[in-house]
Design an enzyme around this catalytic site. Structure first.
Site, short mmCIF file in Angstrom:
data_model
loop_
_atom_site.label_atom_id
_atom_site.label_comp_id
_atom_site.label_asym_id
_atom_site.label_seq_id
_atom_site.Cartn_x
_atom_site.Cartn_y
_atom_site.Cartn_z
CB CYS A 61 -1.62 7.36 2.40
SG CYS A 61 -2.78 6.49 3.44
CD GLU A 86 -2.69 -1.17 -0.19
OE1 GLU A 86 -3.21 -0.12 -0.60
OE2 GLU A 86 -2.75 -2.24 -0.84
P1 NAP Z 1 8.94 4.69 3.40
O1 NAP Z 1 10.08 5.61 3.45
O2 NAP Z 1 8.68 3.93 2.13
O3 NAP Z 1 9.13 3.66 4.59
C1 NAP Z 1 8.18 2.65 4.84
C2 NAP Z 1 8.86 1.48 5.49
O4 NAP Z 1 9.76 0.88 4.55
C3 NAP Z 1 9.71 1.87 6.69
O5 NAP Z 1 9.56 0.88 7.67
C4 NAP Z 1 11.11 1.88 6.11
O6 NAP Z 1 12.13 1.67 7.07
C5 NAP Z 1 11.03 0.71 5.17
N1 NAP Z 1 12.07 0.64 4.16
C6 NAP Z 1 12.86 1.64 3.67
N2 NAP Z 1 13.70 1.15 2.73
C7 NAP Z 1 13.43 -0.16 2.61
C8 NAP Z 1 13.95 -1.20 1.80
N3 NAP Z 1 14.90 -1.01 0.89
N4 NAP Z 1 13.43 -2.45 1.94
C9 NAP Z 1 12.45 -2.69 2.83
N5 NAP Z 1 11.92 -1.74 3.63
C10 NAP Z 1 12.41 -0.50 3.52
O7 NAP Z 1 7.56 5.42 3.75
P2 NAP Z 1 7.24 6.31 5.02
O8 NAP Z 1 7.94 7.61 4.88
O9 NAP Z 1 7.44 5.53 6.27
O10 NAP Z 1 5.68 6.52 4.88
C11 NAP Z 1 5.10 7.50 4.09
C12 NAP Z 1 4.54 6.89 2.83
O11 NAP Z 1 3.62 5.85 3.17
C13 NAP Z 1 3.76 7.88 1.99
O12 NAP Z 1 4.08 7.67 0.63
C14 NAP Z 1 2.31 7.49 2.26
O13 NAP Z 1 1.41 7.86 1.24
C15 NAP Z 1 2.43 6.02 2.41
N6 NAP Z 1 1.30 5.45 3.16
C16 NAP Z 1 0.38 4.72 2.47
C17 NAP Z 1 -0.71 4.20 3.13
C18 NAP Z 1 -1.75 3.40 2.39
O14 NAP Z 1 -2.59 2.76 3.02
N7 NAP Z 1 -1.74 3.41 1.07
C19 NAP Z 1 -0.86 4.41 4.50
C20 NAP Z 1 0.12 5.16 5.17
C21 NAP Z 1 1.19 5.68 4.50
P3 NAP Z 1 13.00 2.93 7.59
O15 NAP Z 1 12.04 3.81 8.33
O16 NAP Z 1 14.00 2.29 8.44
O17 NAP Z 1 13.57 3.59 6.37
#
Ligand code: NAP
Length: 515
Positions: A320, A286
């Site tokens: 999001c 997601e």
């Molecule tokens: P993110 O930077 O993609 O991080 C999400 C998760 O992925 C974190 O736990 C992060 O760990 C991990 N991660 C980073 N690099 C990775 C890799 N190479 N392999 C595996 N995992 C990895 O996103 P965010 O800043 O936390 O969240 C914001 C985003 O989430 C926005 O784009 C928002 O729209 C989206 N979101 C979507 C929904 C939905 O239901 N569609 C709901 C909420 C949020 P680290 O923190 O250690 O980097």
């Protein structure tokens, strides 16, 4: 059999008693600042000595907690531990697994303010946003428990003479759960408990900015009686341990919520078959949004303006589902813009630990820099109507910002900013407004304000969003009421909090016996 599912009510903070109770929870959390947290694998707390500090976004000088970070060796151990624990956990009855979720929900309900207070201090949520996050976490556990029990019932199949046929849902195996920081409790709890209630075991890699809330929740699951090894808490930088967990041949599925970049990377890597791997990995991803609210000329403009401001600036636009585009019919464009600007001017930006704060900080320095850069881009792409600058430098504060007259091809109209920045776009017809709304790579939420039945019906058909709201704001999905997930590059449309969700973490087995 548990009672019918009902959403957890939100707390009213209008009265002094509830306010004092919440202040006490904040004081208690602050008193525990600086405590250390560690990975927990197979029930064992493992101190690695490599710390990452979790910082209060409202005051960058405050360390909320110090968290021991996992490395690749510990990631390996966590996956193997989860694989070992799977053998016993899959044999628990669905009812028994559901009971552990009901128990965890009951504990969380009793400790609601405690968890909400930690989210105020670690994620920068206002009281109301934190309370809603905790309520949603409770909802997920109550809902998925019931769903697991429903799926354990005899499933309907057509009957033929001379045969007994049965379809049952069995678990997949080891899952890697990777949540975002923006719903540090609800999304973490929902993704984790949906996976385990189906009989899977998991490695939870929390988002780094909110790893303290995650540690506390994983400890709560232990307290609720979830056996050791079923949920393994593995804090560590996603950029360092993420690929390893995703690539591992024992990983059966990845449940991810976060950015488009990371989600696509996970999807791609998980598709590669690794030596020793006996399955095609499943990926539930997601991702982001570029959500729009369309305002028709005949609509209730006050209601539309209130919804736009609430959807754009609630939790500083870091949802999001947040409204980042207001697409308004030309006849009412200036009026709606004026109303939203007036509401925005009345919002209090400040420390979310203060009950009167409407908008808190953004999560960290990286987010602050990225959003500030978009604000500079916006100054070249639109007319600045509100905000446009930073707030108190002690925290990661940015003023709620509105740009008017943004073109549909502008970066501000196309890219996810994930902060308190709203673009106003003018449409000359309702058809054009819907066309602009759909003209994005995403398709998560959207809303339309109109009094015309014909236009509302047109929007139902043509507005391509996983969660479309008519005459209301585009944030605030409720578990069981608004199953949640998006189209296109918003993700796999998993519909969290809905009846289809647990199927993603299960596989159906059919046994046919000749009579
Ligand atoms: P993110 O930077 O993609 O991080 C999400 C998760 O992925 C974190 O736990 C992060 O760990 C991990 N991660 C980073 N690099 C990775 C890799 N190479 N392999 C595996 N995992 C990895 O996103 P965010 O800043 O936390 O969240 C914001 C985003 O989430 C926005 O784009 C928002 O729209 C989206 N979101 C979507 C929904 C939905 O239901 N569609 C709901 C909420 C949020 P680290 O923190 O250690 O980097």
């Amino acid at each position: 059999m548990p009672m019918t599912f009902r959403n957890e009510p939100f707390t009213s903070f209008a009265g002094e008693t509830e306010q004092e109770a919440f202040r006490a929870a904040l004081r208690q959390a602050r008193a525990a600042f600086g405590a250390t947290y560690a990975p927990v694998v197979g029930g064992e707390r493992i101190e690695t000595g490599r710390f990452a500090a979790s910082v209060n976004p409202a005051d960058r000088g405050q360390i909320v907690g110090q968290v021991h970070q996992a490395d690749l060796a510990l990631a390996e151990r966590a996956i193997r531990t989860a694989a070992e624990a799977f053998g016993a956990w899959r044999d628990y009855s669905p009812a028994a697994r559901a009971r552990s979720l009901y128990k965890a929900a009951a504990i969380l309900r009793r400790r609601k303010h405690e968890f909400s207070a930690w989210m105020v201090l670690e994620a920068g949520k206002t009281w109301a946003e934190a309370d809603a996050d905790t309520a949603e976490a409770i909802d997920f556990m109550e809902f998925y428990g019931r769903e697991a029990e429903r799926l354990a019932e005899r499933q309907p199949l057509a009957r033929i003479p001379g045969e007994d046929n049965e379809l049952t849902y069995i678990p997949l195996g080891v899952g890697v759960v990777i949540p975002p920081w923006n719903f540090p409790l609800a999304i973490l709890a929902g993704m984790t408990t949906a996976a385990i209630v189906c009989g899977n075991t998991v490695v939870v890699k929390p988002a780094t900015p909110t790893q303290v809330v995650a540690a506390r929740f994983c400890a709560l699951l232990e307290e609720a009686g979830v056996p050791a090894g079923v949920v393994n808490y593995l804090p560590g930088p996603g950029s360092q341990i993420g690929d390893y967990l995703v690539d591992h041949p024992l990983t059966r599925f990845v449940s991810f919520t976060g950015s488009r970049e990371v989600g696509l990377r996970i999807n791609e890597r998980a598709a590669v078959h690794r030596p020793g791997q006996k399955w095609i990995k499943r990926v539930v991803a997601e991702m982001g949004g570029k959500d729009a609210i369309v305002v028709d000329a005949d609509s209730d403009l006050d209601a539309a303006a209130a919804a736009i401001a609430a959807s754009a600036f609630g939790f500083a636009g870091q949802k999001c589902s947040a409204c980042s585009r207001a697409i308004v019919l030309a006849d009412v464009y200036e009026e709606v813009l004026g109303k939203v600007a007036a509401i925005t001017a009345g919002l209090t930006l400040g420390d979310p630990a203060d009950v009167h704060t409407d908008v808190g900080p953004v999560i960290d320095d990286k987010a602050f820099a990225k959003i500030a850069e978009y604000i500079e881009i916006g100054k070249g792409e639109g007319r600045l109507v509100a905000g446009g600058s930073a707030g108190d430098p002690r925290g990661f504060y940015l003023l709620p910002t509105i740009f008017a007259d943004v073109g549909r091809d502008a970066r501000l109209a196309r890219e996810e900013i994930f902060g308190p920045v709203l673009a106003f776009l003018r449409a000359s017809t309702f058809d054009e407004a819907l066309d602009i709304a759909n003209d994005t790579d995403y398709g998560l939420t959207g809303a339309v304000f109109s009094r015309s039945r014909a236009r509302l019906e047109q929007a139902r058909e043509q507005f391509h969003a996983g969660n479309l709201y008519l005459n209301r704001k585009c944030t605030g999905a409720l578990v069981g009421v608004h199953p949640f997930g998006g189209f296109n590059l918003s993700g796999t449309d998993s519909k969290a909090g809905g009846r289809d969700y647990l199927l993603l973490f299960s596989q159906a087995k059919v046994v046919s016996e000749r009579l």
